[in-house]
Every structure is written in C-alpha cells, then in structure tokens.
Design an enzyme around this catalytic site. Structure first.
Site, PDB file in Angstrom:
ATOM      1  N   THR A   1       3.960  -4.564  -4.475  1.00  0.00           N
ATOM      2  CA  THR A   1       5.307  -5.260  -3.497  1.00  0.00           C
ATOM      3  C   THR A   1       6.465  -3.990  -4.429  1.00  0.00           C
ATOM      4  OG1 THR A   1       5.336  -6.862  -3.976  1.00  0.00           O
ATOM      5  CG2 THR A   1       4.139  -6.353  -1.663  1.00  0.00           C
TER       6      THR A   1
ATOM      7  N   PHE B   1       1.083  -1.209   0.140  1.00  0.00           N
ATOM      8  CA  PHE B   1       0.156   0.065   0.097  1.00  0.00           C
ATOM      9  C   PHE B   1       1.026   0.906   0.099  1.00  0.00           C
ATOM     10  CE2 PHE B   1      -3.433   3.026   1.238  1.00  0.00           C
ATOM     11  CZ  PHE B   1      -4.961   2.608   0.336  1.00  0.00           C
TER      12      PHE B   1
ATOM     13  N   GLY C   1       3.621   1.644 -18.055  1.00  0.00           N
ATOM     14  CA  GLY C   1       2.396   1.533 -18.350  1.00  0.00           C
ATOM     15  C   GLY C   1       1.339   2.890 -19.242  1.00  0.00           C
TER      16      GLY C   1
ATOM     17  N   ASP D   1      16.491  -1.278 -14.901  1.00  0.00           N
ATOM     18  CA  ASP D   1      15.301  -0.483 -15.127  1.00  0.00           C
ATOM     19  C   ASP D   1      14.326  -0.427 -16.216  1.00  0.00           C
ATOM     20  OD1 ASP D   1      12.064   0.458 -13.586  1.00  0.00           O
ATOM     21  OD2 ASP D   1      12.615   1.859 -15.293  1.00  0.00           O
TER      22      ASP D   1
ATOM     23  N   LYS E   1      12.187  -3.295 -17.799  1.00  0.00           N
ATOM     24  CA  LYS E   1      10.575  -3.411 -19.107  1.00  0.00           C
ATOM     25  C   LYS E   1      10.736  -3.613 -19.600  1.00  0.00           C
ATOM     26  CE  LYS E   1       9.702   0.943 -16.200  1.00  0.00           C
ATOM     27  NZ  LYS E   1      10.701   2.212 -16.044  1.00  0.00           N
TER      28      LYS E   1
ATOM     29  N   GLY F   1      11.008  14.060  -6.996  1.00  0.00           N
ATOM     30  CA  GLY F   1      10.350  13.247  -6.696  1.00  0.00           C
ATOM     31  C   GLY F   1      10.369  13.064  -7.312  1.00  0.00           C
TER      32      GLY F   1
HETATM   33  N1  NAP Z   1       5.875   4.635  -8.934  1.00  0.00           N
HETATM   34  C1  NAP Z   1       6.051   4.619  -9.679  1.00  0.00           C
HETATM   35  O1  NAP Z   1       5.415   5.264 -10.349  1.00  0.00           O
HETATM   36  C2  NAP Z   1       5.952   3.014 -10.536  1.00  0.00           C
HETATM   37  C3  NAP Z   1       5.711   2.825 -11.270  1.00  0.00           C
HETATM   38  C4  NAP Z   1       5.759   1.686 -12.420  1.00  0.00           C
HETATM   39  C5  NAP Z   1       5.803   0.652 -11.306  1.00  0.00           C
HETATM   40  N2  NAP Z   1       6.293   0.935 -10.162  1.00  0.00           N
HETATM   41  C6  NAP Z   1       6.204  -0.482  -8.886  1.00  0.00           C
HETATM   42  O2  NAP Z   1       4.813  -0.428  -8.491  1.00  0.00           O
HETATM   43  C7  NAP Z   1       5.163  -1.367  -7.191  1.00  0.00           C
HETATM   44  C8  NAP Z   1       4.727  -0.012  -6.165  1.00  0.00           C
HETATM   45  O3  NAP Z   1       5.352   1.139  -6.303  1.00  0.00           O
HETATM   46  P1  NAP Z   1       5.734   2.262  -5.224  1.00  0.00           P
HETATM   47  O4  NAP Z   1       6.455   3.053  -5.098  1.00  0.00           O
HETATM   48  O5  NAP Z   1       3.985   2.247  -4.446  1.00  0.00           O
HETATM   49  O6  NAP Z   1       6.464   1.399  -3.477  1.00  0.00           O
HETATM   50  P2  NAP Z   1       6.519   1.859  -2.388  1.00  0.00           P
HETATM   51  O7  NAP Z   1       6.019   3.366  -1.603  1.00  0.00           O
HETATM   52  O8  NAP Z   1       7.615   1.897  -2.449  1.00  0.00           O
HETATM   53  O9  NAP Z   1       5.357   1.002  -1.899  1.00  0.00           O
HETATM   54  C9  NAP Z   1       5.291  -0.827  -1.644  1.00  0.00           C
HETATM   55  C10 NAP Z   1       4.981  -0.703  -0.503  1.00  0.00           C
HETATM   56  O10 NAP Z   1       4.976  -2.855  -0.315  1.00  0.00           O
HETATM   57  C11 NAP Z   1       4.294  -3.080   0.911  1.00  0.00           C
HETATM   58  N3  NAP Z   1       5.489  -3.980   1.747  1.00  0.00           N
HETATM   59  C12 NAP Z   1       6.418  -4.156   1.094  1.00  0.00           C
HETATM   60  N4  NAP Z   1       6.723  -6.034   1.309  1.00  0.00           N
HETATM   61  C13 NAP Z   1       5.359  -6.274   1.567  1.00  0.00           C
HETATM   62  C14 NAP Z   1       4.751  -8.057   1.770  1.00  0.00           C
HETATM   63  N5  NAP Z   1       5.239  -8.442   1.987  1.00  0.00           N
HETATM   64  N6  NAP Z   1       3.776  -7.811   2.022  1.00  0.00           N
HETATM   65  C15 NAP Z   1       2.749  -6.790   1.790  1.00  0.00           C
HETATM   66  N7  NAP Z   1       3.411  -5.515   1.504  1.00  0.00           N
HETATM   67  C16 NAP Z   1       4.379  -4.908   1.178  1.00  0.00           C
HETATM   68  C17 NAP Z   1       5.709  -1.877   1.399  1.00  0.00           C
HETATM   69  O11 NAP Z   1       5.045  -1.664   3.012  1.00  0.00           O
HETATM   70  P3  NAP Z   1       6.008  -0.243   3.734  1.00  0.00           P
HETATM   71  O12 NAP Z   1       6.172   0.698   3.699  1.00  0.00           O
HETATM   72  O13 NAP Z   1       5.381  -0.849   5.224  1.00  0.00           O
HETATM   73  O14 NAP Z   1       7.897  -1.315   3.577  1.00  0.00           O
HETATM   74  C18 NAP Z   1       4.641  -0.629   0.523  1.00  0.00           C
HETATM   75  O15 NAP Z   1       3.125  -0.104   0.924  1.00  0.00           O
HETATM   76  C19 NAP Z   1       6.345  -1.718  -7.356  1.00  0.00           C
HETATM   77  O16 NAP Z   1       7.318  -2.484  -7.596  1.00  0.00           O
HETATM   78  C20 NAP Z   1       7.444  -0.570  -8.131  1.00  0.00           C
HETATM   79  O17 NAP Z   1       8.794  -0.953  -8.671  1.00  0.00           O
HETATM   80  C21 NAP Z   1       5.811   2.302  -9.937  1.00  0.00           C
END
Ligand code: NAP
Length: 360
Positions: free
Chosen positions: A110, A19, A168, A235, A239, A221
């Site tokens: 995650t 989350f 995406g 990265d 992809k 950011g």
């Molecule tokens: N940010 C972007 O724009 C973007 C774009 C494309 C793809 N993505 C991908 O999308 C995914 C999420 O990105 P994000 O930016 O939202 O990452 P993020 O902000 O780091 O969030 C990751 C979440 O996963 C939780 N987590 C970690 N281990 C877990 C487990 N075992 N069970 C349940 N929850 C767990 C974390 O909890 P804690 O905070 O407690 O550790 C945190 O809530 C990643 O794989 C990223 O590479 C992100």
C-alpha cells in the site's frame, strides 16, 4: 510431482494487500517465472487473495483454490477494479482478508506514509499476529516502527523481509545482512532515489532547469505526480534510515535525520560543479561516530575519481564500509515497479528457503 532439480515441493498461499503498480508488476513476474520457480526452487506461489482501495470501499478477489493470475491482471486492466474478478470478486477489507484468508504470507504494497506508517503498519501487525510471514515494499511502517515489528515477528517466529523498500534493485539488504555477515558496518552512503538523480542528470547534461527536468521525469513516468518526498530528500532519508536501523543496530527516527533535498539546485550551481570537473548528486550517508550514528541527506559535489560520478539517469548506487571487507560498492541502472517486484520475489524465495514453519 517433484522438480528434477529440487528435492521438495512447497506451495505457499499468498495474499497481496495494495494492488497498484508494484503488485501488478509482481503478478506479471510470477506468471513469467512460474516454471522457473518450480524447476529451480520447488516452489509454487499460490495467490489466494488480493485487495485494493479502502477509500471508502475495498475491492478484493479471493479464492482458497488460488486466483488465476492472467485473469486477475486482465480484470484489473480492463475493469479498473479487481472486485470484478469473475465469481471470486468482492469487497472484503484488508484486515478481514489478512485475518481470515488462511494465507501463509502477506505481500504489503500500500502507499508509503512516513508520518504514522498507516495503513501498512496495521496490516503488518495484523499479519504477524495471525502468524503470517511478510514481504513489503512499503517504507512507511518500517520508518515508523521497524524495531518493534522485527521484535514482534521474532516472538511469533515469522519472517519480515523488506529488501524492496530499500532500493531493492541494488540490493542493499541482502548484501548488508548476508553478504557482509560477521563484519561491522561503519558507514553507508548511497544515491538512492531515481527521480532526483534523473533530474540532476538532465540539468547537468541537457542544461534544463529544475522545473523542465522534473516535467520530463513526470512525462516519462519516472516521477510521481506529487514528487515532493523525492525532491525534498525524504525518500532517500527513509530508505537509508531503514537500512541503518537494520544493518547498524540503530534506532534512529526520521525526525533525527538531517535532510535537505535538491530544490535549491540552480543551473548556476550545476555549471560551477561542472567547471570543477564534478557532478551534483543527492547523497544519503549514515556514519558511525564513536557510539552515535548520524544520518544526513544532502546534495554533494562528486569528482570523477568517485564511482558515484558515473551513476546517472535513473541509476542508483550504494557504498558500504565495514571493518572486515573494507568498501563494497553496488550500482544499478534499473529502477521502477518491475525491479521492485523482482525484489519482492527474492524475499519470498528466501523466506521459503529459511522458514521452518513452511513445511516442505
Ligand atoms: N513504484 C515503485 O517503483 C516502488 C519502488 C519501491 C517501493 N515502492 C513502494 O511500494 C508500495 C506500492 O507502490 P505502488 O507504486 O504500487 O503504489 P500505487 O500504485 O499507489 O498502489 C497502491 C495500492 O494500494 C491500495 N491501497 C491503498 N490503501 C489501501 C488499503 N487500506 N488496503 C488495501 N489497499 C490499499 C491502492 O488502492 P487505490 O488505487 O484504490 O487507492 C493501490 O492499489 C508503496 O509503499 C511504494 O512507496 C514503490
């Protein structure tokens, strides 16, 4: 009640694992789009559970009647953890929720782990075993085990969709798999990473050095606190690997990709490119050479006659060459969690439209 534009009503019970920024942006998108989703598609996405953390404690919220999305977001923002969600907060683990919540669809978001795909890989396998459809933005499990996961999903007749994991906002996967259907893809080339493109743009336009450009990306950011995966080219490689293995019927491993990032780029190299009327871009390319496919990530000099020349700041682009359609180029100037969330929603809507296991 049925929507006036749609002949069915479908409620899909959904679970979010992870989350962070993407999932919170997804929930905001859901709040905003709820009336449109019902009116246009007859869909209601009922979020029955969410879980985060795990090191060492999981934080969850679960209600079989559906969580209040505004309350879930405000709980996260004000209390820091969704386990503070009134009356439905708790400490159920990701696996417990996947196995026992009765959700029909998992959103896996995650952190990306390109070494062994965990924890996302186990989440996705567990969800497939439980007969759930999956939408993920997490590159890790797909880089490590894409073909195994696709076969397993097929066996269990569930959908596995991941357009959010492959830049995406462009959208590479829907165009590659549906828009160009019937044609064979010969080559995919792309500028697929916002951080490196932003850094190279600042070095080119504002004559910053790498460190200052990267600091600026962090301040805005755009870059992660640890931007190594971006800067070293992994990265982009991840992809492109997912797109290639999906769209070009390949089974390439990350260790087989020839990856170099942007770390060696100096102001001197930038001004040499400028003198030639070029810009430097980090480009990932996958080429079919007779039977083999080679994937490479490297900095390239791009001349003005190439559309990639104009993809600057946090923009991304992809060019797909096929036998039937020739060259198709997609460009986007948007990047970030909001657009990843929109890609997750797109996949979810497509699953609702295509899966016979979700009864209308
Ligand atoms: N940010 C972007 O724009 C973007 C774009 C494309 C793809 N993505 C991908 O999308 C995914 C999420 O990105 P994000 O930016 O939202 O990452 P993020 O902000 O780091 O969030 C990751 C979440 O996963 C939780 N987590 C970690 N281990 C877990 C487990 N075992 N069970 C349940 N929850 C767990 C974390 O909890 P804690 O905070 O407690 O550790 C945190 O809530 C990643 O794989 C990223 O590479 C992100």
């Amino acid at each position: 009640m049925l929507s006036p534009y749609c002949e069915f009503y479908l409620e899909i019970r959904t679970l979010i694992v992870g989350f962070g920024r993407v999932s919170q942006a997804f929930v905001s998108t859901l709040i905003r789009q709820k009336p449109y989703l019902f009116r246009r598609y007859g869909i209601e996405i009922s979020l029955i559970g969410a879980v985060e953390g795990g090191k060492p404690t999981f934080h969850s919220a679960y209600s079989e009647d559906g969580l209040d999305l505004e309350l879930l977001l405000s709980t996260k923002r004000q209390q820091g953890r969704i386990s503070s969600y009134p009356r439905a907060g708790g400490h159920l683990s990701s696996r417990e929720l996947i196995r026992e919540s009765g959700a029909q669809l998992l959103i896996e978001a995650t952190p990306t782990n390109l070494t062994d795909g965990e924890p996302g890989l186990t989440h996705i396998r567990t969800a497939i075993s439980a007969g759930m459809h999956i939408v993920t933005s997490n590159k890790g499990p797909l880089v490590v085990s894409l073909n195994e996961l696709r076969r397993f999903a097929q066996q269990k007749t569930v959908e596995l969709m991941y357009s959010a994991a492959v830049a995406g906002e462009l959208p590479v996967m829907p165009i590659g798999s549906c828009g160009l259907a019937g044609s064979a893809i010969r080559r995919i080339e792309g500028i697929l990473n916002a951080t490196t493109n932003f850094v190279l743009t600042q070095m080119h336009k504002r004559e910053l050095d790498m460190m200052n450009a990267l600091d600026e990306a962090k301040r805005l950011g755009i870059a992660e606190r640890d931007p190594n995966l971006d800067i070293e080219g992994f990265d982009t490689a991840a992809k492109l690997l997912i797109a290639t293995n999906s769209l070009m019927e390949a089974n390439i491993k990350l260790s087989e990709v020839d990856v170099s990032g942007i770390r060696f780029v100096t102001p001197n190299l930038i001004s040499e490119a400028k003198q030639k009327g070029c810009v430097l871009k980090l480009v990932g390319s996958a080429h079919r050479h007779e039977t083999a496919i080679k994937i490479k990530v490297a900095v390239e000099e791009i001349p003005r006659i190439d559309p990639f020349y104009f993809v600057d700041e946090t923009g991304k682009a992809v060019r797909i060459h096929t036998d039937l359609f020739g060259e198709t180029t997609l460009m986007s100037s948007s990047s970030g969690p909001r657009f990843t969330a929109a890609s997750i929603l797109r996949d979810l809507i497509n699953i609702c439209g295509s899966s016979s296991s979700l009864s209308h």
